[in-house]
Design an enzyme around this catalytic site. Structure first.
Site, short mmCIF file in Angstrom:
data_model
loop_
_atom_site.label_atom_id
_atom_site.label_comp_id
_atom_site.label_asym_id
_atom_site.label_seq_id
_atom_site.Cartn_x
_atom_site.Cartn_y
_atom_site.Cartn_z
N PHE A 1 0.76 -1.30 -0.19
CA PHE A 1 -0.11 -0.12 -0.11
C PHE A 1 0.87 1.20 0.05
CE2 PHE A 1 -2.28 3.76 1.50
CZ PHE A 1 -3.44 3.59 0.77
N ASP B 1 9.25 2.99 2.19
CA ASP B 1 8.08 3.85 2.28
C ASP B 1 7.56 3.66 3.86
OD1 ASP B 1 5.57 4.81 2.85
OD2 ASP B 1 4.55 3.97 0.96
N LYS C 1 2.27 11.24 7.21
CA LYS C 1 1.32 10.77 8.49
C LYS C 1 1.70 11.70 9.88
CE LYS C 1 -1.19 7.03 6.77
NZ LYS C 1 -0.71 5.96 5.87
C1 PLP Z 1 -0.80 6.17 4.29
C2 PLP Z 1 -0.04 5.47 3.68
C3 PLP Z 1 0.64 6.05 2.45
C4 PLP Z 1 -0.36 7.32 1.64
O1 PLP Z 1 -0.49 8.44 2.55
P1 PLP Z 1 -1.73 9.36 2.19
O2 PLP Z 1 -1.11 10.56 2.90
O3 PLP Z 1 -2.92 8.88 2.62
O4 PLP Z 1 -1.62 9.77 0.76
C5 PLP Z 1 1.49 5.58 1.57
N1 PLP Z 1 2.32 4.70 2.26
C6 PLP Z 1 1.91 3.95 3.30
C7 PLP Z 1 2.90 2.91 3.63
C8 PLP Z 1 0.89 4.51 3.97
O5 PLP Z 1 0.63 3.83 4.97
#
Ligand code: PLP
Length: 399
Positions: A140, A225, A254
């Site tokens: 994700f 990520d 985040k």
């Molecule tokens: C939440 C998330 C994203 C995307 O972040 P947004 O601010 O919702 O665009 C990307 N990678 C990971 C691992 C995430 O948990």
């Protein structure tokens, strides 16, 4: 307005791209949130780890208010007095050389894809248009078109094509598969240290060390990520520290703002970000002084208030406690720091949603991921007494 009326309004005017629990929140403080009727809940989702510092942390709020009264946005056509300080503080905390500020997590991912490709063409010597990036099954990384193009979740992709080419998928946690998938055109491997949205999937011990070795040997960028795993969630500032490695490029977002404002960043430990020239990438809001002031405060409280150490300690305690629940429906309890999941056996009646609804009735908010996994990811300020309180309810929900 009553909860029912607000829910009806949402259903009438809103796109139905979410299926939230029917709790309408209007206030938050630390690990607690309150609904419009005044009921109090423990937040065990933390907005997918965006509020690691707890809801409405007073010091972050003060930074937001103070900065909002002075200057909020200049665009990057001019400089502002907050950006340089965020650069310095964040690079120092994460041992990075450079950073590039964006807003949402997905934007940081898009940015890193651009940078990795550019590096491939200009430094590695891949032929124009041939760059490949390897990603993992069940990843994700966000919701933009390029990103969903390499998602393996059919629901996220269906009828949104055509997609951006240049991506290849391998199983998560399998270093051998990475080695086999790399070609002379491979510029990067992008992976989550722990797959969050897939249901808190923890790779085999030493996986990131193997990935680091392979990427170095094959001259491929290692991109982590850490938008969800970073900034204390797993009990370290960055999850890569568990394996004692450093990625070439790291994404955070985040909790970078403690939940006040969208702030994300690409961190670079290589000379990749240095390849970008004026006009080749940008964002009107990226690096604005309000975002930078909020991010600086969000990072400061994370460190000063020892939230990362607390995540490690309380995470281990919470995990131990959850493992004492005896129930035939439970397949596995797993976690790292305060990123924890209970996976139910396939076919458990009502699935994870039923447990989440029962917990909501008892004052705990969490959200199922997929059908059989319940995630527990409270803000990092949770105490032992809070966990004891929650355990009593969680035991009841499973009884
Ligand atoms: C939440 C998330 C994203 C995307 O972040 P947004 O601010 O919702 O665009 C990307 N990678 C990971 C691992 C995430 O948990």
């Amino acid at each position: 307005m009553k909860a029912k009326e607000l829910i009806d309004l949402e259903d009438k005017f809103g796109a139905k791209n979410y299926k939230p629990l029917d709790v309408v929140l209007s206030k938050g403080e630390g690990i607690w949130v309150w609904d419009v009727e005044g009921n109090k809940y423990m937040d065990c989702l933390s907005a997918y780890s965006a509020v690691n510092q707890g809801h409405c942390h007073p010091k972050i709020r003060q930074a937001l208010v103070d900065q909002a009264e002075k200057l909020t946005l200049t665009s990057r056509a001019f400089r502002n007095d907050q950006l340089a300080l965020l650069y310095e503080e964040l690079c120092e905390l994460t041992d990075s050389h450079k950073m590039l500020p964006m807003n949402s997590g997905a934007e940081a991912v898009e940015t890193v894809i651009k940078c990795a490709r550019k590096w491939g063409y200009e430094s590695k010597g891949v032929l124009e248009g041939q760059a490949e990036i390897i990603v993992c099954k069940d990843n994700f990384h966000g919701r933009t078109l390029s990103i969903i193009g390499f998602s393996t979740d059919e629901n996220a992709r269906q009828n949104f094509g055509p997609f951006t080419p240049g991506f290849k998928t391998i199983p998560f946690g399998d270093a051998r598969a990475l080695e086999d998938a790399i070609t002379p055109n491979t510029v990067a491997f992008m992976v989550e240290p722990v797959q969050g949205e897939a249901g808190v999937i923890i790779p085999p011990e030493g996986y990131l060390r193997d990935v680091r070795r392979i990427c170095t040997e094959k001259n491929v960028l290692m991109i982590l990520d850490e938008i969800q795993t970073g900034l204390g969630r797993t009990g370290k500032m960055l999850a890569e520290e568990h394996d004692g490695v450093q990625a070439d490029l790291t994404l955070i977002g985040k909790a970078l703002s403690g939940g006040f404002y969208p702030v994300s960043a690409v961190l670079s430990n290589d000379e990749v970000l240095g390849l970008l020239q004026p006009g080749q990438h940008g964002s009107t809001f990226g690096g604005n002084p309000l975002a930078c002031a909020v991010a600086r405060a969000a990072l400061k409280v994370l460190v000063d208030e020892k939230m990362i150490e607390n995540a490690e300690e309380m995470g281990a305690y919470f995990l131990d406690q959850l493992r004492t629940i005896e129930n035939d429906a439970i397949k596995e309890v797993r976690g790292i720091g305060l990123m924890i999941a209970i996976e139910l056996k396939e076919g458990a009646p009502g699935g994870a949603r039923a447990i989440c609804e029962a917990l909501m009735e008892m004052g705990i908010l969490c959200k199922e991921t997929h059908t059989y996994t319940i995630r527990f990811a409270p803000p990092l300020v949770i105490t032992r007494a809070d966990i004891d309180w929650a355990m009593e309810k969680i035991r009841k929900a499973f009884a």
